[in-house]
Write a protein that holds these residues in place. Structure first.
Motif, PDB file in Angstrom:
ATOM      1  N   GLU A 377       0.825  -1.209   0.000  1.00 61.17           N
ATOM      2  CA  GLU A 377       0.000   0.000   0.000  1.00 61.17           C
ATOM      3  C   GLU A 377       0.860   1.261   0.000  1.00 61.17           C
ATOM      4  OE1 GLU A 377      -0.247  -2.546   2.073  1.00 61.17           O
ATOM      5  OE2 GLU A 377      -2.068  -3.499   1.278  1.00 61.17           O
ATOM      6  N   ARG A 378       1.933   1.256   0.810  1.00 61.92           N
ATOM      7  CA  ARG A 378       2.785   2.447   0.875  1.00 61.92           C
ATOM      8  C   ARG A 378       3.499   2.684  -0.444  1.00 61.92           C
ATOM      9  NH1 ARG A 378       8.050   3.226   1.779  1.00 61.92           N
ATOM     10  NH2 ARG A 378       8.404   1.041   2.316  1.00 61.92           N
ATOM     11  N   LEU A 379       4.015   1.629  -1.065  1.00 62.47           N
ATOM     12  CA  LEU A 379       4.725   1.792  -2.329  1.00 62.47           C
ATOM     13  C   LEU A 379       3.780   2.156  -3.465  1.00 62.47           C
ATOM     14  CD1 LEU A 379       7.292  -1.155  -2.131  1.00 62.47           C
ATOM     15  CD2 LEU A 379       7.781   1.284  -2.012  1.00 62.47           C
ATOM     16  N   GLU A 380       2.602   1.531  -3.482  1.00 70.17           N
ATOM     17  CA  GLU A 380       1.663   1.785  -4.582  1.00 70.17           C
ATOM     18  C   GLU A 380       1.187   3.231  -4.597  1.00 70.17           C
ATOM     19  OE1 GLU A 380       0.893  -0.146  -7.042  1.00 70.17           O
ATOM     20  OE2 GLU A 380       0.182  -2.118  -6.435  1.00 70.17           O
ATOM     21  N   SER A 381       1.234   3.891  -3.421  1.00 71.65           N
ATOM     22  CA  SER A 381       0.752   5.274  -3.346  1.00 71.65           C
ATOM     23  C   SER A 381       1.819   6.288  -3.715  1.00 71.65           C
ATOM     24  CB  SER A 381       0.229   5.562  -1.938  1.00 71.65           C
ATOM     25  OG  SER A 381       1.297   5.504  -0.993  1.00 71.65           O
TER      26      SER A 381
END
Length: 405
Positions: A377-381
């Motif tokens: 989630e952190r990387l995808e954002s």
């Protein structure tokens, strides 16, 4: 630095593929043997080796620095802090590429310090005559410099120098600060090391070697602003400039000062073909939108260090960003069997598979990355350009002689 200047620097750096030759002869010093009855002089033996090495390097003569010497000792399966026999020193010297091994001894008292050294030709194993100097400890900087001059004369390297030009290299740091600096090498804790170095710098702001060591300490502890503050002052002759620039460039990168990071990383990356510096230059270029320069830097880094998973991941990512998903996936598929526990390899593979329309295999790759601790989630954002990772630990640079100018 504006964008045009940045591109000019990158283009110039990309055109450099070799480094200048080292000096005709290279010296290797070990700490001088000590024979003191006074514990207050416990720093003199190491201090002699450090000072003489630095003065020769400042004159442009090859001299193996302390860090490189410790690396050599460890490569010979020896404890770096151990006192070595003469035979072991010779064995280390023969493996180092150095031409001259300096064997020294010091003893006496604060009022009557006696120093002697002999120079061994590493190739012929011919041991030169004894070179001596003596006087009170208060005159130690002058004694050190006198020995430097006599070394030059003894080895026939004095032709390009005057006595006055060599005297100008006399150590300026007073003995108390120099002693604290030398003792910091053997401090039992980082806190004590920082205290000794801080005291050495207090009142002696022009002490590049102490700033270098303190900057290194802050760098190792990921305290980027403090590392920058001290490394900017570590500009003296005789210091390992490539290492200082690598740490400083990375500290700028981690602090978000990207233009300054490029200025520090670019010349050394291509002059020394140093894989971590090349990689980190690529990271910096990608973050300012210079995708082509980043791709070149990652490719050079990968060519010199094909087994590094961080560099391989970064190269695959930039290829994917530039539209070469097939080449990127092929590189990842080749790397993953060697590094199956690298979560970022699996994550980048999932990203590229999804971009190419292979949702099923992408989901498998993402699940594997999540299981290995990657926060999807952190990387995808975030911007994919921020997914590249720097290599903060420098690999050894195979070099003896004076640092590149």
């Amino acid at each position: 630095m504006n964008r045009v200047a940045t591109r000019f620097l990158i283009v110039v750096a990309l055109g450099i593929f070799c480094c200048s030759a080292a000096g005709a002869r290279t010296f290797l010093f070990f700490p001088f043997d000590e024979a003191f009855s006074e514990g207050a002089l416990d720093w003199v033996g190491e201090g002699m080796a450090e000072s003489l090495t630095g003065q020769l390097a400042a004159l442009g003569i090859g001299a193996v620095g302390r860090d490189a010497r410790l690396d050599l000792v460890e490569r010979n399966d020896l404890p770096p802090s151990a006192r070595l026999s003469r035979g072991t020193m010779i064995r280390v010297a023969q493996s180092s590429g150095a031409d001259m091994l300096v064997l020294g001894r010091c003893g006496g008292t604060e009022r009557d310090l006696q120093i002697s050294l002999r120079i061994l030709d590493v190739a012929s194993l011919k041991l030169g005559g004894r070179i001596t100097a003596g006087g009170p400890v208060a005159m130690l900087p002058q004694l050190e410099n006198e020995l430097v001059w006599r070394i030059l004369v003894h080895t026939g390297l004095d032709a390009g120098f005057t006595r006055e030009s060599v005297a100008a290299r006399t150590r300026k740091v007073p003995n108390p600060a120099w002693a604290g600096y030398i003792r910091s090498f053997y401090a039992p804790s980082e806190k004590e090391q920082a205290r000794l170095l801080g005291e050495a710098i207090d009142g002696n702001a022009d002490f590049p070697a102490a700033h270098f060591q303190l900057g290194r300490l802050y760098y190792q502890n990921r305290q980027w602003p403090q590392a920058v503050a001290h490394l900017l002052k570590a500009t003296g002759d005789g210091l390992p400039r490539w290492r200082r620039d690598f740490w400083l460039g990375n500290s700028f990168l981690q602090s978000g000062r990207l233009q300054e990071a490029i200025r520090m990383l670019a010349p050394g990356a291509f002059l020394l073909q140093h894989p971590p510096a090349l990689n980190n230059l690529g990271v910096t270029c990608l973050r300012i939108g210079e995708d082509t320069a980043a791709a070149y830097a990652f490719a050079f880094a990968h060519a010199h260090s094909p087994g590094d998973p961080t560099i391989g991941t970064n190269l695959a990512l930039v290829r994917g960003i530039r539209g070469d998903s097939g080449g990127a996936l092929a590189a990842l598929d080749a790397a993953i069997p060697d590094y199956p526990e690298s979560g970022m390899l699996h994550f980048i593979r999932g990203f590229l598979l999804r971009a190419s329309g292979d949702a099923g295999r992408a989901a498998d790759a993402f699940e594997r990355a999540r299981a290995l601790g990657v926060s999807l989630e952190r990387l995808e954002s975030s911007d994919p350009r921020s997914w590249t990772r720097p290599v903060l630990q420098e690999h050894p640079v195979e070099r003896v002689g004076p640092p590149p100018k």
